[in-house]
Design an enzyme around this catalytic site. Sequence first.
Site, PDB file in Angstrom:
ATOM      1  CD  GLU A   1     -10.897  -3.909   4.965  1.00 37.94           C
ATOM      2  OE1 GLU A   1     -10.304  -3.242   4.119  1.00 37.94           O
ATOM      3  OE2 GLU A   1     -10.526  -3.983   6.155  1.00 37.94           O
ATOM      4  CB  SER A   2     -14.967  -8.770   2.149  1.00 39.04           C
ATOM      5  OG  SER A   2     -14.757 -10.037   1.563  1.00 39.04           O
ATOM      6  CE1 TYR A   3      -7.808  -6.151   2.610  1.00 35.40           C
ATOM      7  CE2 TYR A   3      -8.659  -6.881   4.728  1.00 35.40           C
ATOM      8  CZ  TYR A   3      -8.034  -5.924   3.959  1.00 35.40           C
ATOM      9  OH  TYR A   3      -7.658  -4.741   4.522  1.00 35.40           O
TER      10      TYR A   3
ATOM     11  CG  ASP B   1      -9.660  -5.366  13.160  1.00 37.84           C
ATOM     12  OD1 ASP B   1     -10.318  -6.183  13.829  1.00 37.84           O
ATOM     13  OD2 ASP B   1      -8.916  -5.716  12.219  1.00 37.84           O
TER      14      ASP B   1
ATOM     15  CE1 TYR C   1      -3.089  -3.830   0.483  1.00 42.74           C
ATOM     16  CE2 TYR C   1      -4.875  -5.051  -0.550  1.00 42.74           C
ATOM     17  CZ  TYR C   1      -4.277  -4.521   0.577  1.00 42.74           C
ATOM     18  OH  TYR C   1      -4.877  -4.674   1.807  1.00 42.74           O
TER      19      TYR C   1
ATOM     20  CG  ASP D   1      -6.983   2.350   2.859  1.00 45.99           C
ATOM     21  OD1 ASP D   1      -6.537   3.289   3.539  1.00 45.99           O
ATOM     22  OD2 ASP D   1      -6.995   1.167   3.238  1.00 45.99           O
TER      23      ASP D   1
ATOM     24  CG  ASN E   1      -0.314  -0.096   2.538  1.00 46.31           C
ATOM     25  OD1 ASN E   1       0.735   0.505   2.750  1.00 46.31           O
ATOM     26  ND2 ASN E   1      -0.918  -0.828   3.464  1.00 46.31           N
TER      27      ASN E   1
ATOM     28  CE  LYS F   1       3.493   3.481  33.738  1.00 46.42           C
ATOM     29  NZ  LYS F   1       4.782   4.218  33.654  1.00 46.42           N
TER      30      LYS F   1
ATOM     31  CG  HIS G   1      -8.679  -3.143   9.312  1.00 48.15           C
ATOM     32  ND1 HIS G   1      -8.006  -4.035  10.121  1.00 48.15           N
ATOM     33  CD2 HIS G   1      -7.922  -3.001   8.198  1.00 48.15           C
ATOM     34  CE1 HIS G   1      -6.901  -4.425   9.526  1.00 48.15           C
ATOM     35  NE2 HIS G   1      -6.818  -3.816   8.365  1.00 48.15           N
TER      36      HIS G   1
ATOM     37  CG  ASN H   1      -5.052  -7.423   6.896  1.00 42.95           C
ATOM     38  OD1 ASN H   1      -4.820  -6.240   6.670  1.00 42.95           O
ATOM     39  ND2 ASN H   1      -6.267  -7.925   6.819  1.00 42.95           N
TER      40      ASN H   1
ATOM     41  CG  ASN I   1      -3.140   1.697   3.709  1.00 46.13           C
ATOM     42  OD1 ASN I   1      -3.307   1.507   2.502  1.00 46.13           O
ATOM     43  ND2 ASN I   1      -3.695   0.921   4.633  1.00 46.13           N
TER      44      ASN I   1
ATOM     45  CD  GLU J   1      -9.927   2.606   4.725  1.00 51.22           C
ATOM     46  OE1 GLU J   1      -9.304   1.793   5.435  1.00 51.22           O
ATOM     47  OE2 GLU J   1     -10.717   2.244   3.829  1.00 51.22           O
TER      48      GLU J   1
ATOM     49  CE  LYS K   1     -10.102  -0.597   1.862  1.00 44.70           C
ATOM     50  NZ  LYS K   1     -10.132  -0.568   3.349  1.00 44.70           N
ATOM     51  CG  MET K   2      -8.845   2.312  -5.503  1.00 46.52           C
ATOM     52  SD  MET K   2      -8.849   2.838  -7.236  1.00 46.52           S
ATOM     53  CE  MET K   2      -7.083   2.955  -7.554  1.00 46.52           C
ATOM     54  CE  LYS K   3      -4.960  -1.116   0.827  1.00 51.36           C
ATOM     55  NZ  LYS K   3      -5.445  -0.786   2.187  1.00 51.36           N
TER      56      LYS K   3
ATOM     57  CD  GLU L   1      -6.806   0.259   8.344  1.00 45.69           C
ATOM     58  OE1 GLU L   1      -5.765  -0.376   8.127  1.00 45.69           O
ATOM     59  OE2 GLU L   1      -7.704   0.381   7.500  1.00 45.69           O
TER      60      GLU L   1
END
Length: 390
Positions: free
Chosen positions: A342-344, A293, A156, A214, A21, A101, A323, A55, A216, A240, A182-184, A266
């Site tokens: 989301e789905s991959y 997530d 990607y 996205d 990405n 902590k 995410h 991931n 990132n 995103e 969705k694309m990067k 995310e």
Amino acid sequence: MAVKITNVYEGVVPISSSIRNAWIDFSSMDCSIVAIESDVIRDGKPVVGYGFNSNGRYSAGEILRRRVLPRLLEAEPGSLLDEQGGLDHAKAWDVMMNNEKPGGHGERSVAVGVVDMALFDLASKIEGKPLYRYLSERYGDGQPDDSVFVYAAGGYYAPGKTLTDLQDEMRGFLDLGYDVVKMKIGGADLAEDLRRIEAVIDVLDGDGSRLAVDVNGRFDLNTALEYGRAIEPYRLFWYEEIGDPLDYHLNATVAEHYTGPIATGENLFSLQDARNLIRYGGLRPDRDTIQVDPALSYGLVEYLRIQDMLRQHGWSSRRCIPHGGHQFSLHIAAALKLGGNESYPGEFQPTGGFADDAVVEKSRVGLTDTPGIGFESKAAFYKVLRALHS
């Protein structure tokens, strides 16, 4: 009869690939997996709960082995149980976080999230219910969604990948039943990314509202605003994770200038960080999306606290789309009536994706009746999980 944890097994599974990405590549990506064995016997075998991390964050084995798992195994058995003798997830969470902590959310939250997932898988299996029904009865209204909106994440950067390749990838998602993809972006210059965006919109019959992009977390403020001006006419599904996840000022400034939907969260791993996003990130509850997530942010116990916080600030659960693209958050989305998941379809195997027989129709997917999360219905991944304690 009170449930007792008898053994815990921990390991690592690679989910590496050549994709990248705008910020990282995935050539050495891996994740932690755990199996928690109980003294409850079904069909002659102990009931076992499984967990893993999403991931984008690496395995957290050192924290699991040195801190989280020893605390769980050394705890007095009754300290993990509710009044009926079942697992009390909040109590188990407190045990895992004993002597930690505040602050420092990140890899620690990943480790706790892995075990939290396995405990929820275990508890729902013991009750013989799919996780979404188990959760809906305890934390929802008892009437879970019977299907969940999903979008296909991909697009990607990869060596030698052409615009035609990108278009073919997106056509493949449409053929699988997804309406939204969705694309990067941010890993090339603006001109190249605009060509990539327009190539995908062509595949979507010219409808930019079916495409999310996205970054990132790559952009500084000036770049974020420059891209925002350039992509606003496309009327995209969302823009995103535009800048660093903790740069709330950047996000708020973009939200002042970019009228389209924004999505982020995310890489926020705690209630406190999510609250700061709502307080200072400028997000708009009528259009923007929270992507925390549960598998990375201290598990579902913490995610339920985040949901409470969002309600107190006037946000609907439907504005949350986690995410991760995996079965755990799919169950959570159905049980808590989130906006989707989301789905991959093509990446991060064997951990990513849903049951092998899952069918996506018009960007919605149903839930299985398999007790627990349903890893047993994902054959390649279940083989890896089962090997932990064979």
